[in-house]
Design a protein around this motif. Structure first.
Motif, PDB file in Angstrom:
ATOM      1  N   GLU A   5      47.598  34.565  22.551  1.00  0.00           N
ATOM      2  CA  GLU A   5      48.112  35.384  21.454  1.00  0.00           C
ATOM      3  C   GLU A   5      49.640  35.337  21.467  1.00  0.00           C
ATOM      4  O   GLU A   5      50.282  35.791  22.421  1.00  0.00           O
ATOM      5  CB  GLU A   5      47.619  36.826  21.590  1.00  0.00           C
ATOM      6  CG  GLU A   5      48.251  37.821  20.639  1.00  0.00           C
ATOM      7  CD  GLU A   5      48.150  37.446  19.171  1.00  0.00           C
ATOM      8  OE1 GLU A   5      49.208  37.400  18.509  1.00  0.00           O
ATOM      9  OE2 GLU A   5      47.030  37.208  18.685  1.00  0.00           O
TER      10      GLU A   5
ATOM     11  N   GLU B 233      51.811  38.718  21.913  1.00  0.00           N
ATOM     12  CA  GLU B 233      51.714  39.339  23.239  1.00  0.00           C
ATOM     13  C   GLU B 233      52.509  38.570  24.283  1.00  0.00           C
ATOM     14  O   GLU B 233      53.180  39.173  25.125  1.00  0.00           O
ATOM     15  CB  GLU B 233      50.246  39.444  23.645  1.00  0.00           C
ATOM     16  CG  GLU B 233      49.476  40.363  22.726  1.00  0.00           C
ATOM     17  CD  GLU B 233      47.980  40.175  22.760  1.00  0.00           C
ATOM     18  OE1 GLU B 233      47.300  40.932  22.061  1.00  0.00           O
ATOM     19  OE2 GLU B 233      47.487  39.275  23.474  1.00  0.00           O
TER      20      GLU B 233
ATOM     21  N   THR C 280      56.615  38.323  22.934  1.00  0.00           N
ATOM     22  CA  THR C 280      57.308  39.613  22.917  1.00  0.00           C
ATOM     23  C   THR C 280      57.707  39.993  24.339  1.00  0.00           C
ATOM     24  O   THR C 280      58.823  40.454  24.585  1.00  0.00           O
ATOM     25  CB  THR C 280      56.416  40.713  22.294  1.00  0.00           C
ATOM     26  OG1 THR C 280      56.139  40.355  20.938  1.00  0.00           O
ATOM     27  CG2 THR C 280      57.083  42.071  22.341  1.00  0.00           C
ATOM     28  N   THR C 281      56.805  39.773  25.269  1.00  0.00           N
ATOM     29  CA  THR C 281      57.104  40.074  26.669  1.00  0.00           C
ATOM     30  C   THR C 281      58.266  39.220  27.162  1.00  0.00           C
ATOM     31  O   THR C 281      59.221  39.737  27.758  1.00  0.00           O
ATOM     32  CB  THR C 281      55.848  39.853  27.543  1.00  0.00           C
ATOM     33  OG1 THR C 281      54.795  40.701  27.056  1.00  0.00           O
ATOM     34  CG2 THR C 281      56.127  40.186  28.995  1.00  0.00           C
TER      35      THR C 281
ATOM     36  N   PRO D 123      48.625  37.021  28.726  1.00  0.00           N
ATOM     37  CA  PRO D 123      48.426  37.455  27.349  1.00  0.00           C
ATOM     38  C   PRO D 123      46.953  37.314  26.957  1.00  0.00           C
ATOM     39  O   PRO D 123      46.184  36.622  27.627  1.00  0.00           O
ATOM     40  CB  PRO D 123      49.298  36.508  26.534  1.00  0.00           C
ATOM     41  CG  PRO D 123      49.567  35.341  27.407  1.00  0.00           C
ATOM     42  CD  PRO D 123      49.352  35.764  28.818  1.00  0.00           C
TER      43      PRO D 123
ATOM     44  N   ILE E  73      47.183  41.862  28.762  1.00  0.00           N
ATOM     45  CA  ILE E  73      47.085  42.580  27.501  1.00  0.00           C
ATOM     46  C   ILE E  73      45.977  41.992  26.646  1.00  0.00           C
ATOM     47  O   ILE E  73      45.654  40.816  26.755  1.00  0.00           O
ATOM     48  CB  ILE E  73      48.463  42.557  26.769  1.00  0.00           C
ATOM     49  CG1 ILE E  73      48.440  43.396  25.500  1.00  0.00           C
ATOM     50  CG2 ILE E  73      48.953  41.140  26.543  1.00  0.00           C
ATOM     51  CD1 ILE E  73      49.822  43.622  24.859  1.00  0.00           C
ATOM     52  N   CYS E  74      45.418  42.834  25.783  1.00  0.00           N
ATOM     53  CA  CYS E  74      44.387  42.445  24.813  1.00  0.00           C
ATOM     54  C   CYS E  74      43.116  42.037  25.556  1.00  0.00           C
ATOM     55  O   CYS E  74      42.547  42.840  26.279  1.00  0.00           O
ATOM     56  CB  CYS E  74      44.940  41.350  23.903  1.00  0.00           C
ATOM     57  SG  CYS E  74      43.997  41.060  22.397  1.00  0.00           S
TER      58      CYS E  74
ATOM     59  N   TYR F 274      41.410  44.975  24.714  1.00  0.00           N
ATOM     60  CA  TYR F 274      41.006  44.934  23.303  1.00  0.00           C
ATOM     61  C   TYR F 274      39.573  45.445  23.187  1.00  0.00           C
ATOM     62  O   TYR F 274      38.714  45.082  23.995  1.00  0.00           O
ATOM     63  CB  TYR F 274      41.107  43.497  22.779  1.00  0.00           C
ATOM     64  CG  TYR F 274      41.061  43.427  21.278  1.00  0.00           C
ATOM     65  CD1 TYR F 274      42.202  43.651  20.519  1.00  0.00           C
ATOM     66  CD2 TYR F 274      39.864  43.167  20.613  1.00  0.00           C
ATOM     67  CE1 TYR F 274      42.172  43.603  19.139  1.00  0.00           C
ATOM     68  CE2 TYR F 274      39.816  43.119  19.229  1.00  0.00           C
ATOM     69  CZ  TYR F 274      40.976  43.336  18.495  1.00  0.00           C
ATOM     70  OH  TYR F 274      40.942  43.294  17.127  1.00  0.00           O
TER      71      TYR F 274
ATOM     72  N   PRO G 155      47.606  43.391  20.201  1.00  0.00           N
ATOM     73  CA  PRO G 155      48.884  42.979  19.614  1.00  0.00           C
ATOM     74  C   PRO G 155      49.826  44.142  19.294  1.00  0.00           C
ATOM     75  O   PRO G 155      51.035  44.028  19.514  1.00  0.00           O
ATOM     76  CB  PRO G 155      48.472  42.233  18.345  1.00  0.00           C
ATOM     77  CG  PRO G 155      47.106  41.711  18.651  1.00  0.00           C
ATOM     78  CD  PRO G 155      46.459  42.766  19.516  1.00  0.00           C
TER      79      PRO G 155
ATOM     80  N   ALA H 180      52.136  45.178  22.104  1.00  0.00           N
ATOM     81  CA  ALA H 180      52.993  44.162  22.722  1.00  0.00           C
ATOM     82  C   ALA H 180      54.360  44.701  23.148  1.00  0.00           C
ATOM     83  O   ALA H 180      54.813  44.419  24.261  1.00  0.00           O
ATOM     84  CB  ALA H 180      53.157  42.959  21.786  1.00  0.00           C
TER      85      ALA H 180
END
Length: 179
Positions: A12, A15, A18-19, A67, A99-100, A120, A149, A152
């Motif tokens: 993604e 995710e 952005t990090t 991610p 994440i997610c 998620y 997302p 993020a």
């Protein structure tokens, strides 16, 4: 402190990047690491050139980030090198963040059993034994999990809080995150 963001085919975009973006704004060494090659295609068909390809050097990092995205999260979960890396980091008390759908790797290797975590919706059954939370970001010890997302930016700031806590407010202000 050095952060490794693992990129598997189908990750993604928001995710992962952005990090990387927020950590680099704070001056943190943050590298994207392709699990199979330097060129990695996101879940939305964007071709990204990673900084490095996964090798033993990654064990010198302090934090690993997974991610989500499909099939990226599954590709991470099904990669034994990734599983070994995450388990070793966790066992050494290093920060492991996902994440997610990314936390499904944590479920597979058993590190969220008895821990608070999020992911998620629809993947919580793969976080075996965790105390599932419907929050954007959940921290339990050295485990950071994010929901998806929309999480993020808060997820990236939570990672930053663990590697450069003195930079969090400065970067939030510069990005108008508290506005």
């Amino acid at each position: 402190m050095k952060v490794a963001v693992l990129l598997a085919e189908g990750f993604e975009t928001i995710e992962a990047l952005t990090t990387v973006d927020i950590l680099r704004r704070a001056g943190v060494t943050c590298n994207t690491i392709g699990t199979k090659s330097l060129e990695v295609t996101t879940s939305h068909s964007i071709i990204i050139k990673a900084d490095k390809v996964l090798n033993e050097e990654v064990y010198d990092y302090d934090v690993v980030v997974l991610p989500g995205g499909m099939p990226g999260a599954v590709n991470l979960r099904d990669d034994e090198k990734v599983n070994e890396l995450v388990k070793k980091f966790y066992d050494e008390g290093k920060v492991v963040a996902a994440i997610c759908a990314g936390p499904i790797t944590f479920g597979k290797i058993g590190i969220v059993n008895g821990k608070n975590a999020t992911c998620y919706p629809g993947f919580e059954d793969q976080l075996v034994g965790c105390n599932y939370k419907e929050e954007l970001v959940v921290v339990d010890g050295n485990i950071i999990t994010g929901r998806g997302p929309a999480a993020a930016i808060p997820f990236a700031f939570e990672v930053l809080k663990h590697v450069a806590p003195d930079k969090v407010e400065q970067i939030k202000k510069a990005m108008l995150f508290n506005s």
